[in-house]
Design an enzyme around this catalytic site. Structure first.
Site, PDB file in Angstrom:
ATOM      1  CB  SER A 182      -0.946  -0.008   1.195  1.00  0.00           C
ATOM      2  OG  SER A 182      -0.200   0.030   2.393  1.00  0.00           O
ATOM      3  CG  HIS A 210      -4.298  -1.856  -1.329  1.00  0.00           C
ATOM      4  ND1 HIS A 210      -4.997  -0.666  -1.318  1.00  0.00           N
ATOM      5  CD2 HIS A 210      -3.863  -2.038  -0.057  1.00  0.00           C
ATOM      6  CE1 HIS A 210      -4.973  -0.152  -0.108  1.00  0.00           C
ATOM      7  NE2 HIS A 210      -4.288  -0.960   0.683  1.00  0.00           N
ATOM      8  CE  LYS A 241      -7.914  -1.125   1.748  1.00  0.00           C
ATOM      9  NZ  LYS A 241      -7.419  -2.205   2.593  1.00  0.00           N
TER      10      LYS A 241
HETATM   11  C1  LIG Z   1      -7.348  -2.646   4.039  1.00  0.00           C
HETATM   12  C2  LIG Z   1      -6.545  -3.859   4.210  1.00  0.00           C
HETATM   13  C3  LIG Z   1      -6.916  -4.867   5.117  1.00  0.00           C
HETATM   14  C4  LIG Z   1      -8.097  -4.710   6.032  1.00  0.00           C
HETATM   15  O1  LIG Z   1      -9.292  -4.827   5.343  1.00  0.00           O
HETATM   16  P1  LIG Z   1     -10.657  -4.472   6.118  1.00  0.00           P
HETATM   17  O2  LIG Z   1     -11.692  -5.231   5.386  1.00  0.00           O
HETATM   18  O3  LIG Z   1     -10.813  -2.984   6.049  1.00  0.00           O
HETATM   19  O4  LIG Z   1     -10.482  -4.953   7.518  1.00  0.00           O
HETATM   20  C5  LIG Z   1      -6.168  -6.018   5.162  1.00  0.00           C
HETATM   21  N1  LIG Z   1      -5.070  -6.182   4.375  1.00  0.00           N
HETATM   22  C6  LIG Z   1      -4.661  -5.227   3.517  1.00  0.00           C
HETATM   23  C7  LIG Z   1      -3.460  -5.446   2.665  1.00  0.00           C
HETATM   24  C8  LIG Z   1      -5.379  -4.035   3.421  1.00  0.00           C
HETATM   25  O5  LIG Z   1      -4.952  -3.076   2.588  1.00  0.00           O
END
Ligand SMILES: *Cc1c(COP(=O)(O)O)cnc(C)c1O
Length: 394
Positions: A182, A210, A241
Site C-alpha cells: 500500500s 489493494h 475497497k
Molecule cells: C485494508 C486492508 C486490510 C483490512 O481490510 P478491512 O476489510 O478494512 O479490515 C487487510 N489487508 C490489507 C493489505 C489491506 O490493505
C-alpha cells in the site's frame, strides 16, 4: 481507581503529540466520492480506496436497500447458529466465480480474515514465511498461532528462497504476501513466488485488498495479472475497497481450506454475520463487474494518464502497477506542508513519513479511482505542479 492509568495515558498521548504523530481525522459531510465535502469545502478526493468508484453507486445503494427490505437489517447471530441467509451463500459463490476458486468464506472484515486464517491451518511444526511489508492484520494473524515465523525483505526473492531452505525443517510451509503493497503500490512478484513455492513444497497465500478489482486484464487480481490460476492456495480480500467500500472480508481458495476455516476459524465462529445490506450490495457489485469491464478499464486509463502526466511534469514516482501512486518528496515536513498546500488547492491527498514509510522516504500517496474524470485528474496534476514550484521541489 482510574487515577494511575489516567496519568499514564495522558503522558502517552502527550508523547504521541510531541513526536508529531497524533492522528487527527477530517470530517466528511458528503458521501465518499471523487468530489467530497470536508469542513464545508468541496475537494477532490485522491486518498480513498474507492478504486472502482462504487462507494456511492446508485445501483449498489439500491441493491443494499432491496436486501434490507427482503432480508432485514441485522443477523443477530454468528453464521453457524442462525446467521446464514441465502444471500450470504450467494455472495460466497459470486466471490468464488470472480476469482476462479472453489469456495469462499465471509468475515466481518479482511482484518478478521487475516486474523482467522493461520491458526486453524498451521500449527507448531509448520512455517509461515511473511513479506516484511505485509499488512498489520497479517502480522497479527501470524502472532495468534504457534507456527514458526520467517520474514523476508519486501519482494526479495533471494531472501524468500533462503527462508524456504531453512523452513524445510518444518512440516508445512506457507508464503504470505500482500498482492499490492500500500505504500509504494508495487505488486508482489507472484509468478516468482509461485515458482519458489513449487520448488520448495510450500503453499501460497496472498492478501488481495489493494489488488482485487484493480490488477489483471479485467481486474481479477494477481492470478490474472501473472497468469497463475490455481497456483495461489489462499486469497484474502475486502469488500471495503474496490468492491463498494462498505465493509466485510473474505477468504477464497481450495475447498478443504474453506471447509476447515468454517469449523475452526475464530473470528468466523465467534463474531456476527455480515449484515444483509452488505451481502446484497456486494452481490450486485460482482454482477456489475461480470456484465462489464468499463469501471476497471476507466480506472486503468486514469492510472496511465496520471502517471504519464506526473512523470512528464518532472515528479519522482515510485514504479507502480496498481492504483496507488507514490509521489516521492523524501522530506517528512515537506510531505506534510505539501499535503496542506494541496488541500488549499482543493485536492485531498495524504502525506506519509517515518515510521509509516522508511526514514527520508516521505511521500504523497495518490489513489486513483474510476470515479475521477479527466478534468479531476488535470486539476490534481496542475495543483501538484503549482505546489511543487512554490515549494521548490524542482
Ligand atoms: C485494508 C486492508 C486490510 C483490512 O481490510 P478491512 O476489510 O478494512 O479490515 C487487510 N489487508 C490489507 C493489505 C489491506 O490493505
Amino acid at each position: 481507581m482510574y487515577g494511575d492509568l489516567k496519568e499514564y495515558l495522558t503522558a502517552e498521548l502527550q508523547s504521541i503529540e510531541d513526536a508529531g504523530l497524533y492522528k487527527r481525522e477530517r470530517i466528511i459531510t458528503s458521501s465518499q466520492s471523487a468530489e467530497i465535502e470536508v469542513g464545508g469545502k468541496k475537494v477532490l478526493n485522491f486518498c480513498a480506496n474507492n478504486y472502482l468508484g462504487l462507494s456511492d453507486s446508485p445501483r449498489v445503494i439500491g441493491a443494499a436497500k432491496r436486501a434490507m427490505d427482503t432480508h432485514g437489517f441485522g443477523m443477530s447471530s454468528v453464521r453457524f447458529i442462525c446467521g446464514t441467509q441465502d444471500i450470504h451463500r450467494e455472495l460466497e459463490a459470486a466471490v468464488s466465480k470472480y476469482f476462479g476458486t472453489e469456495d469462499t468464506i465471509l468475515y466481518a472484515s479482511c482484518f478478521d480474515a487475516n486474523g482467522g486464517v493461520f491458526e486453524p491451518l498451521f500449527s507448531d511444526g509448520d512455517a509461515i514465511i511473511s513479506d516484511s511489508l505485509n499488512h498489520a492484520s497479517i502480522i497479527d494473524g501470524i502472532r495468534l498461532g504457534k507456527a514458526k515465523r520467517y520474514r523476508y525483505a519486501n519482494a526479495d526473492m533471494d531472501a524468500l528462497e533462503n527462508c524456504l531452505i531453512e523452513a524445510q525443517a518444518q512440516r508445512f510451509r506457507v508464503i504470505v504476501t500482500d498482492g499490492v503493497f500500500s505504500m509504494d503500490g508495487n505488486v508482489a512478484p507472484m509468478d516468482k513466488i509461485c515458482d519458489l513455492a513449487e520448488k520448495y513444497n510450500s503453499t501460497v497465500m496472498v492478501d488481495e485488498c489493494h489488488s482485487a478489482g484493480v490488477v489483471g486484464k479485467t481486474g481479477r487480481g494477481v492470478n490474472e495479472l501473472f497468469n497463475i490460476h490455481g497456483r495461489v492456495d489462499i486469497h484474502t480480500g475486502t469488500f471495503g475497497k474496490a468492491f463498494g467500500g462498505g465493509a466485510g472480508g473474505f477468504i477464497t481458495g481450495h475447498r478443504e481450506i474453506i471447509d476447515l476455516l468454517r469449523q475452526r476459524s475464530r473470528p468466523y465462529l465467534f463474531s456476527n454475520s455480515i449484515p444483509p445490506a452488505i451481502a446484497g450490495a456486494s452481490i450486485e457489485v460482482f454482477r456489475m463487474l461480470e456484465e462489464s469491464d468499463r469501471l476497471h478499464s476507466t480506472l486503468v486509463e486514469n492510472i496511465e494518464y496520471f502517471r504519464t502526466m506526473m512523470i512528464d511534469a518532472g515528479f519522482d514516482i515510485r514504479p507502480t502497477q496498481s492504483a496507488i501512486c507514490a509521489v516521492m518528496l523524501y522530506d517528512a515536513k515537506l510531505s506534510q506542508d505539501f499535503a496542506a498546500a494541496m488541500l488549499d488547492e482543493g485536492i485531498y491527498v495524504t502525506g506519509f513519513y517515518y515510521p509509516v514509510v522508511p526514514r527520508n522516504q516521505a511521500r504523497i500517496r495518490v489513489q486513483l479511482s474510476a470515479a475521477h474524470s479527466r478534468a479531476h485528474l488535470d486539476k490534481c496534476i496542475n495543483a501538484f505542479v503549482r505546489c511543487a514550484k512554490r515549494m521548490n521541489v524542482f
